[in-house]
Design a protein around this motif. Structure first.
Motif, PDB file in Angstrom:
ATOM      1  N   TYR A   1       0.876  -1.169   0.000  1.00  0.00           N
ATOM      2  CA  TYR A   1       0.000   0.000   0.000  1.00  0.00           C
ATOM      3  C   TYR A   1       0.916   1.222   0.000  1.00  0.00           C
ATOM      4  CZ  TYR A   1      -3.577  -3.326   1.499  1.00  0.00           C
ATOM      5  OH  TYR A   1      -4.425  -4.392   1.585  1.00  0.00           O
ATOM      6  N   ALA A   2       0.627   2.194  -0.851  1.00  0.00           N
ATOM      7  CA  ALA A   2       1.535   3.327  -0.990  1.00  0.00           C
ATOM      8  C   ALA A   2       0.770   4.639  -1.076  1.00  0.00           C
ATOM      9  CB  ALA A   2       2.407   3.157  -2.231  1.00  0.00           C
ATOM     10  N   VAL A   3       1.371   5.686  -0.536  1.00  0.00           N
ATOM     11  CA  VAL A   3       0.890   7.053  -0.711  1.00  0.00           C
ATOM     12  C   VAL A   3       2.026   7.851  -1.339  1.00  0.00           C
ATOM     13  CG1 VAL A   3      -0.822   7.025   1.124  1.00  0.00           C
ATOM     14  CG2 VAL A   3       1.544   7.594   1.668  1.00  0.00           C
ATOM     15  N   SER A   4       1.683   8.699  -2.290  1.00  0.00           N
ATOM     16  CA  SER A   4       2.685   9.463  -3.029  1.00  0.00           C
ATOM     17  C   SER A   4       2.295  10.929  -3.051  1.00  0.00           C
ATOM     18  CB  SER A   4       2.820   8.946  -4.467  1.00  0.00           C
ATOM     19  OG  SER A   4       3.101   7.562  -4.498  1.00  0.00           O
ATOM     20  N   TYR A   5       3.305  11.780  -3.151  1.00  0.00           N
ATOM     21  CA  TYR A   5       3.066  13.221  -3.239  1.00  0.00           C
ATOM     22  C   TYR A   5       4.159  13.836  -4.106  1.00  0.00           C
ATOM     23  CZ  TYR A   5       2.834  18.143  -2.001  1.00  0.00           C
ATOM     24  OH  TYR A   5       2.757  19.515  -2.064  1.00  0.00           O
ATOM     25  N   ALA A   6       3.784  14.790  -4.955  1.00  0.00           N
ATOM     26  CA  ALA A   6       4.741  15.466  -5.826  1.00  0.00           C
ATOM     27  C   ALA A   6       4.455  16.951  -5.836  1.00  0.00           C
ATOM     28  CB  ALA A   6       4.667  14.907  -7.250  1.00  0.00           C
ATOM     29  N   THR A   7       5.505  17.757  -5.943  1.00  0.00           N
ATOM     30  CA  THR A   7       5.362  19.206  -6.012  1.00  0.00           C
ATOM     31  C   THR A   7       6.551  19.778  -6.765  1.00  0.00           C
ATOM     32  OG1 THR A   7       4.947  21.208  -4.719  1.00  0.00           O
ATOM     33  CG2 THR A   7       6.589  19.680  -3.861  1.00  0.00           C
ATOM     34  N   SER A   8       6.408  21.033  -7.193  1.00  0.00           N
ATOM     35  CA  SER A   8       7.501  21.716  -7.870  1.00  0.00           C
ATOM     36  C   SER A   8       8.440  22.296  -6.823  1.00  0.00           C
ATOM     37  CB  SER A   8       6.947  22.840  -8.760  1.00  0.00           C
ATOM     38  OG  SER A   8       7.985  23.524  -9.411  1.00  0.00           O
ATOM     39  N   VAL A   9       9.740  22.072  -7.004  1.00  0.00           N
ATOM     40  CA  VAL A   9      10.700  22.505  -5.992  1.00  0.00           C
ATOM     41  C   VAL A   9      11.592  23.639  -6.475  1.00  0.00           C
ATOM     42  CG1 VAL A   9      10.728  20.329  -4.745  1.00  0.00           C
ATOM     43  CG2 VAL A   9      12.265  20.634  -6.695  1.00  0.00           C
ATOM     44  N   TYR A  10      11.944  23.687  -7.781  1.00  0.00           N
ATOM     45  CA  TYR A  10      12.843  24.736  -8.236  1.00  0.00           C
ATOM     46  C   TYR A  10      12.784  24.860  -9.749  1.00  0.00           C
ATOM     47  CZ  TYR A  10      17.153  27.380  -9.074  1.00  0.00           C
ATOM     48  OH  TYR A  10      18.058  28.320  -9.478  1.00  0.00           O
ATOM     49  N   ARG A  11      12.328  26.026 -10.231  1.00  0.00           N
ATOM     50  CA  ARG A  11      12.346  26.353 -11.659  1.00  0.00           C
ATOM     51  C   ARG A  11      11.807  25.228 -12.532  1.00  0.00           C
ATOM     52  NH1 ARG A  11      15.054  30.916 -13.170  1.00  0.00           N
ATOM     53  NH2 ARG A  11      16.282  31.966 -11.543  1.00  0.00           N
ATOM     54  N   GLY A  12      10.627  24.749 -12.199  1.00  0.00           N
ATOM     55  CA  GLY A  12       9.982  23.719 -13.001  1.00  0.00           C
ATOM     56  C   GLY A  12      10.420  22.303 -12.718  1.00  0.00           C
ATOM     57  N   ILE A  13      11.396  22.108 -11.834  1.00  0.00           N
ATOM     58  CA  ILE A  13      11.819  20.752 -11.470  1.00  0.00           C
ATOM     59  C   ILE A  13      10.861  20.212 -10.420  1.00  0.00           C
ATOM     60  CG2 ILE A  13      13.654  19.349 -10.471  1.00  0.00           C
ATOM     61  CD1 ILE A  13      15.669  21.326 -11.543  1.00  0.00           C
ATOM     62  N   GLY A  14      10.299  19.057 -10.677  1.00  0.00           N
ATOM     63  CA  GLY A  14       9.372  18.437  -9.742  1.00  0.00           C
ATOM     64  C   GLY A  14      10.039  17.329  -8.952  1.00  0.00           C
ATOM     65  N   ALA A  15       9.618  17.189  -7.708  1.00  0.00           N
ATOM     66  CA  ALA A  15      10.120  16.125  -6.845  1.00  0.00           C
ATOM     67  C   ALA A  15       8.933  15.376  -6.267  1.00  0.00           C
ATOM     68  CB  ALA A  15      10.998  16.686  -5.730  1.00  0.00           C
ATOM     69  N   GLY A  16       9.071  14.080  -6.106  1.00  0.00           N
ATOM     70  CA  GLY A  16       7.998  13.262  -5.561  1.00  0.00           C
ATOM     71  C   GLY A  16       8.535  12.203  -4.620  1.00  0.00           C
ATOM     72  N   VAL A  17       7.720  11.809  -3.677  1.00  0.00           N
ATOM     73  CA  VAL A  17       8.111  10.788  -2.711  1.00  0.00           C
ATOM     74  C   VAL A  17       6.967   9.800  -2.559  1.00  0.00           C
ATOM     75  CG1 VAL A  17       7.301  12.166  -0.752  1.00  0.00           C
ATOM     76  CG2 VAL A  17       9.026  10.382  -0.389  1.00  0.00           C
ATOM     77  N   THR A  18       7.292   8.544  -2.364  1.00  0.00           N
ATOM     78  CA  THR A  18       6.313   7.488  -2.115  1.00  0.00           C
ATOM     79  C   THR A  18       6.692   6.758  -0.840  1.00  0.00           C
ATOM     80  OG1 THR A  18       5.787   7.146  -4.456  1.00  0.00           O
ATOM     81  CG2 THR A  18       5.331   5.328  -2.966  1.00  0.00           C
ATOM     82  N   LEU A  19       5.750   6.653   0.062  1.00  0.00           N
ATOM     83  CA  LEU A  19       5.913   5.852   1.271  1.00  0.00           C
ATOM     84  C   LEU A  19       5.017   4.635   1.145  1.00  0.00           C
ATOM     85  CD1 LEU A  19       5.836   8.692   3.960  1.00  0.00           C
ATOM     86  CD2 LEU A  19       7.836   7.645   2.872  1.00  0.00           C
ATOM     87  N   LYS A  20       5.535   3.452   1.401  1.00  0.00           N
ATOM     88  CA  LYS A  20       4.763   2.238   1.146  1.00  0.00           C
ATOM     89  C   LYS A  20       4.939   1.227   2.273  1.00  0.00           C
ATOM     90  CE  LYS A  20       8.537   0.901  -1.965  1.00  0.00           C
ATOM     91  NZ  LYS A  20       8.915   0.601  -3.360  1.00  0.00           N
ATOM     92  N   TYR A  21       3.863   0.515   2.500  1.00  0.00           N
ATOM     93  CA  TYR A  21       3.846  -0.601   3.442  1.00  0.00           C
ATOM     94  C   TYR A  21       3.926  -1.869   2.612  1.00  0.00           C
ATOM     95  CZ  TYR A  21       1.955  -4.104   6.646  1.00  0.00           C
ATOM     96  OH  TYR A  21       1.764  -5.231   7.403  1.00  0.00           O
ATOM     97  N   MET A  22       5.003  -2.627   2.770  1.00  0.00           N
ATOM     98  CA  MET A  22       5.271  -3.806   1.943  1.00  0.00           C
ATOM     99  C   MET A  22       5.096  -5.072   2.777  1.00  0.00           C
ATOM    100  SD  MET A  22       8.787  -2.138   0.425  1.00  0.00           S
ATOM    101  CE  MET A  22       9.128  -3.377  -0.815  1.00  0.00           C
ATOM    102  N   ARG A  23       4.521  -6.072   2.178  1.00  0.00           N
ATOM    103  CA  ARG A  23       4.280  -7.327   2.888  1.00  0.00           C
ATOM    104  C   ARG A  23       4.556  -8.501   1.966  1.00  0.00           C
ATOM    105  NH1 ARG A  23       0.480 -11.259   3.601  1.00  0.00           N
ATOM    106  NH2 ARG A  23       0.241 -12.096   5.721  1.00  0.00           N
TER     107      ARG A  23
END
Length: 486
Positions: free
Chosen positions: A128-150
């Motif tokens: 199960y995963a939740v992800s989020y992305a946003t713009s960080v600098y001059r159009g460069i986007g960054a994203g992170v995913t946190l997941k519960y693995m089984r």
């Protein structure tokens, strides 16, 4: 799982062989939680998806590509993997994803996803995963995913005797992925993703950390075509994949991908897709050509749906743009027919202007004979071979254009029958403080529009994201198209 190394002869004997092999390999991580794509679109492109905006599939490839999501989207997919194995084992994969833009507080895009892969009720891996992305600098986007693995195994009389399972039949851990996405120009995009950056441990009786995988990709979009090239590295292993997509009639898609790695895995991938209003379907077929024997391939089928006011507005704008293009095409064909008809008339008049022989002088009649008016000779004009050839060629062109015009008019009627095209394009409520829409002029690009509206050509990405559903491939705009201004 990357490769099935055992064959299940019977359910009981197969489970015993499988578990003994797993124990002997000390739970080798190479067989679990691989970077295989979740959706059918990415799979058809051989997983070359790191630099492609993936919508609700983004959590499986690169969470940073969520940044270009224009409206909420939900995707459900099911895959039958490695079908046709001689041992009749069944490997299935299910996926569900939901993604939506976030416009308040932490502006960006967020997603939730779930994936589950099972082998004949003997083994399963899920997350199960939740992800989020946003713009960080001059159009460069960054994203992170946190997941519960089984990771889990079936309990039976065979596993009860195996000391590997003395501590339980399942193991879970928390994992994290990180991604970056940058589009320097409308036609180009770059992606970089890191999977399992914290090396989650899923071993039962011994440590079994998942390897960190680094994946880099570059994509190129031109009109209705998309090409992506990816390279993935996980420990000593690497995989190179390339994928292509072509969209025609702004509705149907054809896809193809090739993948190859240093572990003898090679596959060819094919897929099709279609979008009907806000709903879409995608299908992919993967055929291993080396590394896995005795299978007739893997199949995946996915359905997705966009919703929300933004999606509806984008669909209506796209339908209106399709209708305008069909009308412009028909008008251009009518103009070509008119010009050709004028040329044909000019050639016919030139042929008729050939000098005619003078009539013979009338003979004097006897006085006693009645006087009749002289008869004019009938002159039959035969055009020269060059004129005849020109007339035939122009006539052929006119007939061909008339057939195309009939098709264009039929297309216009079909587009007018679509509910989204029948409605007028939604007009944004004007705000007194700023412009909310822009009508594209001849020669406009997203950069020139951003320069005119905001005084900063570098803000073209904001216009791209706000109108992603109605733009052509590579951010192409058409004269007369109405763009929403964020």
């Amino acid at each position: 799982m990357k490769q099935l190394k055992v064959k299940i002869i019977t359910v009981a004997k197969g489970l015993s062989i499988l578990l003994v092999a797993i124990a002997a390999a000390s739970m080798n991580a190479n067989a679990t939680f691989s970077a295989d794509s979740c959706g059918a679109r990415a799979t058809a492109m051989a997983g070359a998806f790191t630099a492609v905006p993936g919508g609700s599939e983004a959590a499986c490839a690169n969470p940073a590509t969520l940044l270009e999501l224009a409206s909420p989207e939900v995707t459900a997919a099911y895959g039958r993997l490695y079908s046709g194995l001689s041992d009749d084992s069944s490997i299935g994969q299910g996926y569900f994803g939901f993604a939506a833009p976030v416009k308040r507080y932490l502006q960006g895009s967020a997603a939730f996803s779930w994936s589950d892969t099972r082998l004949s009720e003997a083994y399963s891996e899920s997350y199960y995963a939740v992800s989020y992305a946003t713009s960080v600098y001059r159009g460069i986007g960054a994203g992170v995913t946190l997941k519960y693995m089984r990771r889990g195994y079936t309990s039976d009389s065979y596993t009860a005797l195996d000391p590997v399972f003395s501590g339980g039949y399942s193991k879970s851990a928390l994992g994290a992925d990180l991604g970056f996405f940058y589009r320097p120009r409308p036609a180009y995009a770059l992606g970089l993703a890191f999977r399992n950056i914290n090396k989650p441990d899923l071993g039962l009786d011994a440590s079994d950390p998942q390897p960190v995988e680094v994946r880099a990709g570059v994509s190129y979009q031109v009109r209705s075509s998309l090409i992506d090239l990816d390279a993935a590295f996980a420990g000593p292993d690497y995989t190179i994949s390339a994928g292509a997509e072509h969209v025609f009639q702004r509705r149907y898609a054809l896809r193809m991908g090739l993948a190859s790695g240093n572990d003898s895995r090679r596959s060819v991938n094919l897929g099709v897709g279609g979008r009907f209003g806000l709903a879409a379907f995608d299908y992919s077929f993967t055929l291993p050509i080396s590394g896995i024997a005795g299978t007739v391939g893997s199949h995946r089928l996915a359905f997705s749906f966009r919703f929300g006011a933004e999606a509806a507005a984008a669909e209506e704008l796209a339908a209106a743009a399709d209708l305008r293009r069909a009308q412009d095409k028909a008008a251009l064909q009518e103009e070509k027919i008119r010009v050709l008809q004028e040329r044909l008339d000019a050639v016919s008049r030139a042929a008729a202007a050939v000098p005619q022989p003078a009539p013979a002088p009338a003979q004097a009649a006897p006085v006693s004979a009645p006087v009749h008016p002289p008869q004019q000779p009938v002159v039959i004009i035969q055009p020269s071979p060059a004129d005849a050839q020109a007339q035939a060629e122009i006539t052929r062109q006119i007939e061909a254009l008339k057939l195309e015009l009939q098709k264009s008019r039929a297309e216009m009627e079909s587009l007018k029958a679509r509910p989204s095209a029948a409605k007028p394009a939604p007009q944004a409520k004007p705000a007194p403080a700023r412009r909310t829409s822009y009508t594209v002029k001849e020669g406009d690009t997203l950069g020139s529009i951003a320069e005119e509206v905001y005084g900063d050509a570098g803000r073209w990405m904001e216009i791209y994201r706000a109108n992603a559903g109605s733009l052509g491939r590579g951010g192409e705009v058409k004269p007369g198209q109405v763009l929403a201004l964020p």
